[in-house]
Design a protein around this motif. Sequence first.
Motif, PDB file in Angstrom:
ATOM      1  N   ARG A  34      68.984  20.202  57.427  1.00 32.54           N
ATOM      2  CA  ARG A  34      69.164  21.622  57.125  1.00 32.54           C
ATOM      3  C   ARG A  34      67.826  22.268  56.746  1.00 32.54           C
ATOM      4  O   ARG A  34      67.549  23.406  57.135  1.00 32.54           O
ATOM      5  CB  ARG A  34      70.163  21.804  55.986  1.00 32.54           C
ATOM      6  CG  ARG A  34      71.581  21.508  56.402  1.00 32.54           C
ATOM      7  CD  ARG A  34      72.537  21.650  55.238  1.00 32.54           C
ATOM      8  NE  ARG A  34      73.865  21.196  55.610  1.00 32.54           N
ATOM      9  CZ  ARG A  34      74.785  20.786  54.743  1.00 32.54           C
ATOM     10  NH1 ARG A  34      74.519  20.783  53.443  1.00 32.54           N
ATOM     11  NH2 ARG A  34      75.969  20.386  55.156  1.00 32.54           N
ATOM     12  N   VAL A  35      67.000  21.542  55.997  1.00 28.08           N
ATOM     13  CA  VAL A  35      65.679  22.070  55.640  1.00 28.08           C
ATOM     14  C   VAL A  35      64.839  22.220  56.901  1.00 28.08           C
ATOM     15  O   VAL A  35      64.198  23.252  57.109  1.00 28.08           O
ATOM     16  CB  VAL A  35      64.962  21.137  54.631  1.00 28.08           C
ATOM     17  CG1 VAL A  35      63.577  21.666  54.304  1.00 28.08           C
ATOM     18  CG2 VAL A  35      65.781  20.984  53.361  1.00 28.08           C
ATOM     19  N   GLU A  36      64.851  21.201  57.754  1.00 25.04           N
ATOM     20  CA  GLU A  36      64.080  21.239  59.005  1.00 25.04           C
ATOM     21  C   GLU A  36      64.496  22.426  59.870  1.00 25.04           C
ATOM     22  O   GLU A  36      63.651  23.117  60.439  1.00 25.04           O
ATOM     23  CB  GLU A  36      64.274  19.942  59.797  1.00 25.04           C
ATOM     24  CG  GLU A  36      63.643  18.726  59.169  1.00 25.04           C
ATOM     25  CD  GLU A  36      62.134  18.692  59.282  1.00 25.04           C
ATOM     26  OE1 GLU A  36      61.555  19.484  60.058  1.00 25.04           O
ATOM     27  OE2 GLU A  36      61.521  17.874  58.589  1.00 25.04           O
ATOM     28  N   GLU A  37      65.799  22.668  59.967  1.00 27.01           N
ATOM     29  CA  GLU A  37      66.294  23.770  60.786  1.00 27.01           C
ATOM     30  C   GLU A  37      65.872  25.117  60.207  1.00 27.01           C
ATOM     31  O   GLU A  37      65.519  26.034  60.949  1.00 27.01           O
ATOM     32  CB  GLU A  37      67.818  23.693  60.915  1.00 27.01           C
ATOM     33  CG  GLU A  37      68.283  22.566  61.813  1.00 27.01           C
ATOM     34  CD  GLU A  37      69.786  22.336  61.768  1.00 27.01           C
ATOM     35  OE1 GLU A  37      70.485  23.005  60.966  1.00 27.01           O
ATOM     36  OE2 GLU A  37      70.267  21.481  62.534  1.00 27.01           O
ATOM     37  N   ALA A  38      65.904  25.231  58.889  1.00 31.17           N
ATOM     38  CA  ALA A  38      65.486  26.481  58.242  1.00 31.17           C
ATOM     39  C   ALA A  38      63.999  26.720  58.459  1.00 31.17           C
ATOM     40  O   ALA A  38      63.569  27.856  58.706  1.00 31.17           O
ATOM     41  CB  ALA A  38      65.812  26.444  56.755  1.00 31.17           C
ATOM     42  N   ILE A  39      63.206  25.652  58.408  1.00 29.75           N
ATOM     43  CA  ILE A  39      61.765  25.779  58.656  1.00 29.75           C
ATOM     44  C   ILE A  39      61.533  26.202  60.099  1.00 29.75           C
ATOM     45  O   ILE A  39      60.713  27.074  60.384  1.00 29.75           O
ATOM     46  CB  ILE A  39      61.031  24.454  58.338  1.00 29.75           C
ATOM     47  CG1 ILE A  39      61.027  24.199  56.832  1.00 29.75           C
ATOM     48  CG2 ILE A  39      59.603  24.483  58.874  1.00 29.75           C
ATOM     49  CD1 ILE A  39      60.526  22.823  56.433  1.00 29.75           C
ATOM     50  N   ALA A  40      62.273  25.597  61.016  1.00 28.51           N
ATOM     51  CA  ALA A  40      62.121  25.910  62.439  1.00 28.51           C
ATOM     52  C   ALA A  40      62.489  27.366  62.734  1.00 28.51           C
ATOM     53  O   ALA A  40      61.887  27.998  63.602  1.00 28.51           O
ATOM     54  CB  ALA A  40      62.980  24.971  63.281  1.00 28.51           C
ATOM     55  N   SER A  41      63.465  27.894  62.007  1.00 32.19           N
ATOM     56  CA  SER A  41      63.878  29.279  62.223  1.00 32.19           C
ATOM     57  C   SER A  41      62.864  30.267  61.637  1.00 32.19           C
ATOM     58  O   SER A  41      62.896  31.448  61.954  1.00 32.19           O
ATOM     59  CB  SER A  41      65.261  29.541  61.613  1.00 32.19           C
ATOM     60  OG  SER A  41      65.173  29.568  60.203  1.00 32.19           O
ATOM     61  N   GLY A  42      61.991  29.772  60.754  1.00 35.33           N
ATOM     62  CA  GLY A  42      60.958  30.616  60.174  1.00 35.33           C
ATOM     63  C   GLY A  42      61.403  31.419  58.965  1.00 35.33           C
ATOM     64  O   GLY A  42      60.685  32.273  58.474  1.00 35.33           O
ATOM     65  N   ASP A  43      62.602  31.132  58.467  1.00 33.93           N
ATOM     66  CA  ASP A  43      63.141  31.866  57.311  1.00 33.93           C
ATOM     67  C   ASP A  43      62.741  31.129  56.027  1.00 33.93           C
ATOM     68  O   ASP A  43      63.323  30.094  55.702  1.00 33.93           O
ATOM     69  CB  ASP A  43      64.665  31.962  57.439  1.00 33.93           C
ATOM     70  CG  ASP A  43      65.284  32.802  56.340  1.00 33.93           C
ATOM     71  OD1 ASP A  43      64.539  33.303  55.478  1.00 33.93           O
ATOM     72  OD2 ASP A  43      66.522  32.960  56.356  1.00 33.93           O
ATOM     73  N   GLN A  44      61.754  31.665  55.305  1.00 39.45           N
ATOM     74  CA  GLN A  44      61.253  30.958  54.132  1.00 39.45           C
ATOM     75  C   GLN A  44      62.286  30.894  53.010  1.00 39.45           C
ATOM     76  O   GLN A  44      62.413  29.880  52.332  1.00 39.45           O
ATOM     77  CB  GLN A  44      59.965  31.584  53.601  1.00 39.45           C
ATOM     78  CG  GLN A  44      59.298  30.653  52.607  1.00 39.45           C
ATOM     79  CD  GLN A  44      58.301  31.313  51.696  1.00 39.45           C
ATOM     80  OE1 GLN A  44      58.201  32.525  51.654  1.00 39.45           O
ATOM     81  NE2 GLN A  44      57.565  30.508  50.971  1.00 39.45           N
ATOM     82  N   ALA A  45      63.053  31.968  52.827  1.00 37.28           N
ATOM     83  CA  ALA A  45      64.056  31.988  51.751  1.00 37.28           C
ATOM     84  C   ALA A  45      65.117  30.920  51.992  1.00 37.28           C
ATOM     85  O   ALA A  45      65.492  30.176  51.073  1.00 37.28           O
ATOM     86  CB  ALA A  45      64.699  33.366  51.654  1.00 37.28           C
ATOM     87  N   ALA A  46      65.591  30.836  53.236  1.00 31.57           N
ATOM     88  CA  ALA A  46      66.613  29.832  53.573  1.00 31.57           C
ATOM     89  C   ALA A  46      66.043  28.428  53.443  1.00 31.57           C
ATOM     90  O   ALA A  46      66.726  27.513  52.964  1.00 31.57           O
ATOM     91  CB  ALA A  46      67.139  30.060  54.984  1.00 31.57           C
ATOM     92  N   ALA A  47      64.803  28.254  53.859  1.00 31.12           N
ATOM     93  CA  ALA A  47      64.166  26.938  53.782  1.00 31.12           C
ATOM     94  C   ALA A  47      63.994  26.518  52.321  1.00 31.12           C
ATOM     95  O   ALA A  47      64.226  25.354  51.977  1.00 31.12           O
ATOM     96  CB  ALA A  47      62.822  26.963  54.491  1.00 31.12           C
ATOM     97  N   ALA A  48      63.612  27.469  51.467  1.00 26.89           N
ATOM     98  CA  ALA A  48      63.434  27.158  50.050  1.00 26.89           C
ATOM     99  C   ALA A  48      64.765  26.773  49.406  1.00 26.89           C
ATOM    100  O   ALA A  48      64.832  25.835  48.600  1.00 26.89           O
ATOM    101  CB  ALA A  48      62.823  28.351  49.320  1.00 26.89           C
ATOM    102  N   GLU A  49      65.824  27.492  49.777  1.00 33.04           N
ATOM    103  CA  GLU A  49      67.164  27.171  49.247  1.00 33.04           C
ATOM    104  C   GLU A  49      67.604  25.788  49.713  1.00 33.04           C
ATOM    105  O   GLU A  49      68.151  25.001  48.936  1.00 33.04           O
ATOM    106  CB  GLU A  49      68.180  28.225  49.710  1.00 33.04           C
ATOM    107  CG  GLU A  49      68.190  29.472  48.871  1.00 33.04           C
ATOM    108  CD  GLU A  49      68.516  29.196  47.407  1.00 33.04           C
ATOM    109  OE1 GLU A  49      69.515  28.520  47.118  1.00 33.04           O
ATOM    110  OE2 GLU A  49      67.736  29.658  46.545  1.00 33.04           O
ATOM    111  N   ALA A  50      67.389  25.504  50.998  1.00 30.96           N
ATOM    112  CA  ALA A  50      67.783  24.205  51.555  1.00 30.96           C
ATOM    113  C   ALA A  50      67.004  23.078  50.880  1.00 30.96           C
ATOM    114  O   ALA A  50      67.567  22.018  50.576  1.00 30.96           O
ATOM    115  CB  ALA A  50      67.555  24.194  53.067  1.00 30.96           C
TER     116      ALA A  50
END
Length: 88
Positions: A34-50
Amino acid sequence: MANSPQAKKRARQNEARFAVNKARRSRIRTYLRRVEEAIASGDQAAAAEALKAAQPELMRGVTKGVFHKNTAARKVSRLSSRVKALAN
């Protein structure tokens, strides 16, 4: 094959531990994905939450003996640096 009662019991216990550890490892990998996917999407807020959700799971894996402490620390460190890099 195990012949003594003690060896048979150890075989049963090993199977049970293997199933628990396999499920725990799979759960941790899901959080990491889930973190990898959020990073790939470029969404920093989602990546930080994940990442915030994945960190305790990883550390729980350490205390339960699924991962080595340094392995978990390395994964968290690398993911957090990648999440921070999204801000730029």
